[in-house]
Motif scaffolding. Sequence first.
Motif, short mmCIF file in Angstrom:
data_model
loop_
_atom_site.label_atom_id
_atom_site.label_comp_id
_atom_site.label_asym_id
_atom_site.label_seq_id
_atom_site.Cartn_x
_atom_site.Cartn_y
_atom_site.Cartn_z
N THR A 46 0.65 -1.05 0.25
CA THR A 46 -0.02 0.17 -0.13
C THR A 46 0.71 1.40 -0.14
O THR A 46 0.89 2.17 -1.00
CB THR A 46 -0.91 -0.07 1.13
N VAL A 47 1.52 1.51 0.85
CA VAL A 47 2.47 2.57 1.25
C VAL A 47 3.67 2.72 0.07
O VAL A 47 3.50 3.77 -0.80
CB VAL A 47 2.97 2.76 2.69
N TRP A 48 4.47 1.81 -0.01
CA TRP A 48 5.61 1.79 -0.92
C TRP A 48 5.20 1.77 -2.26
O TRP A 48 5.75 2.06 -3.06
CB TRP A 48 6.64 0.74 -0.35
N SER A 49 4.14 1.02 -2.46
CA SER A 49 3.52 0.91 -3.89
C SER A 49 2.57 2.16 -4.36
O SER A 49 2.23 2.07 -5.49
CB SER A 49 2.85 -0.41 -3.87
N GLY A 50 2.34 3.24 -3.56
CA GLY A 50 1.48 4.09 -4.04
C GLY A 50 2.29 5.00 -5.30
O GLY A 50 3.44 5.05 -5.50
N ASP A 51 1.29 6.04 -5.92
CA ASP A 51 1.97 6.42 -6.93
C ASP A 51 2.12 8.01 -6.86
O ASP A 51 2.33 8.67 -7.77
CB ASP A 51 1.12 6.11 -8.40
N GLN A 52 1.85 8.58 -5.53
CA GLN A 52 2.12 10.03 -5.60
C GLN A 52 3.40 10.42 -5.15
O GLN A 52 3.85 11.51 -5.20
CB GLN A 52 1.09 10.37 -4.41
N LEU A 53 4.41 9.34 -4.47
CA LEU A 53 5.80 9.84 -4.33
C LEU A 53 6.61 8.73 -5.03
O LEU A 53 6.22 7.42 -5.25
CB LEU A 53 5.95 9.66 -2.92
N THR A 54 7.82 9.06 -5.52
CA THR A 54 8.84 8.25 -6.03
C THR A 54 9.51 7.23 -4.96
O THR A 54 9.34 7.77 -3.82
CB THR A 54 9.90 8.83 -6.73
N LYS A 55 10.00 6.38 -5.49
CA LYS A 55 10.68 5.31 -4.32
C LYS A 55 11.83 6.23 -3.70
O LYS A 55 11.99 6.04 -2.71
CB LYS A 55 11.20 4.10 -5.13
N ARG A 56 12.57 6.97 -4.31
CA ARG A 56 13.44 7.89 -3.93
C ARG A 56 12.85 8.99 -2.74
O ARG A 56 13.62 9.18 -1.74
CB ARG A 56 14.09 9.03 -5.03
N GLU A 57 12.01 9.40 -3.08
CA GLU A 57 11.28 10.35 -1.78
C GLU A 57 10.74 9.55 -0.82
O GLU A 57 10.88 9.68 0.37
CB GLU A 57 9.86 11.17 -2.47
N ARG A 58 10.32 8.23 -0.91
CA ARG A 58 9.88 7.26 0.11
C ARG A 58 11.01 7.06 0.88
O ARG A 58 10.88 6.87 2.09
CB ARG A 58 8.90 6.30 -0.47
N SER A 59 12.19 6.67 0.12
CA SER A 59 13.22 6.21 0.86
C SER A 59 13.87 7.26 1.60
O SER A 59 14.15 7.04 3.03
CB SER A 59 14.16 5.87 -0.30
N LEU A 60 13.72 8.60 1.34
CA LEU A 60 14.22 9.67 2.06
C LEU A 60 13.41 9.92 3.45
O LEU A 60 14.02 10.33 4.39
CB LEU A 60 14.36 10.89 1.37
N ILE A 61 12.20 9.91 3.03
CA ILE A 61 11.20 9.97 4.25
C ILE A 61 11.49 9.10 5.31
O ILE A 61 11.64 9.05 6.34
CB ILE A 61 9.77 10.07 3.59
N THR A 62 11.67 7.68 4.92
CA THR A 62 11.87 6.53 5.73
C THR A 62 12.93 6.52 6.55
O THR A 62 13.08 6.18 7.73
CB THR A 62 11.77 5.12 4.88
N LEU A 63 14.18 6.96 5.81
CA LEU A 63 15.60 7.15 6.51
C LEU A 63 15.12 8.41 7.64
O LEU A 63 15.89 8.32 8.58
CB LEU A 63 16.43 7.62 5.38
N ALA A 64 14.72 9.52 7.08
CA ALA A 64 14.55 10.62 8.20
C ALA A 64 13.75 10.10 9.44
O ALA A 64 13.94 10.40 10.60
CB ALA A 64 13.80 11.61 7.60
N LEU A 65 12.66 9.49 9.11
CA LEU A 65 11.88 8.96 10.40
C LEU A 65 12.87 7.85 11.28
O LEU A 65 12.81 7.84 12.45
CB LEU A 65 10.64 8.14 9.93
N LEU A 66 13.25 6.95 10.45
CA LEU A 66 14.03 5.87 11.21
C LEU A 66 15.21 6.61 11.96
O LEU A 66 15.57 6.35 13.22
CB LEU A 66 14.74 4.79 10.19
#
Length: 130
Positions: A46-66
């Motif tokens: 659901t979240v990582w497969s969405g089409d509103q953000l790129t994998k790059r953007e999701r990756s950076l958000i994930t890294l910031a949160l972690l």
Amino acid sequence: MTDRRTLGEATRRSVLGDAHVDRSQGTATPFDAPFVDFITEGAWGTVWSGDQLTKRERSLITLALLAGLGREEEFQLHCRATENTGATPEDIREMLLHVAVYAGVPAANTAFRLAKKILADRIEEAEDAQ
């Protein structure tokens, strides 16, 4: 398998790599199999497969949160995955500067240390492959 699980597994493999996913699934037991299904369907399908953000953007958000949460093991996993998501070392540096401002210097300091090691290892592996 549900469509969401199938999509999630494909997305997870594209980000984290086959070796990690195979290892993770290979250690699943009846106790934690529902959790594996939950993260594969929810986080990845659901979240990582969405089409509103790129994998790059999701990756950076994930890294910031972690990084902000101090989740070192997961941070390292996702930092290594940037090779597959398109997030560059410069992206990671800029994201960690945001972490320092919004989540604290100690959290960013730890994450910088971890990222430096991972990125240095990546360079060394590339040089060894030549």
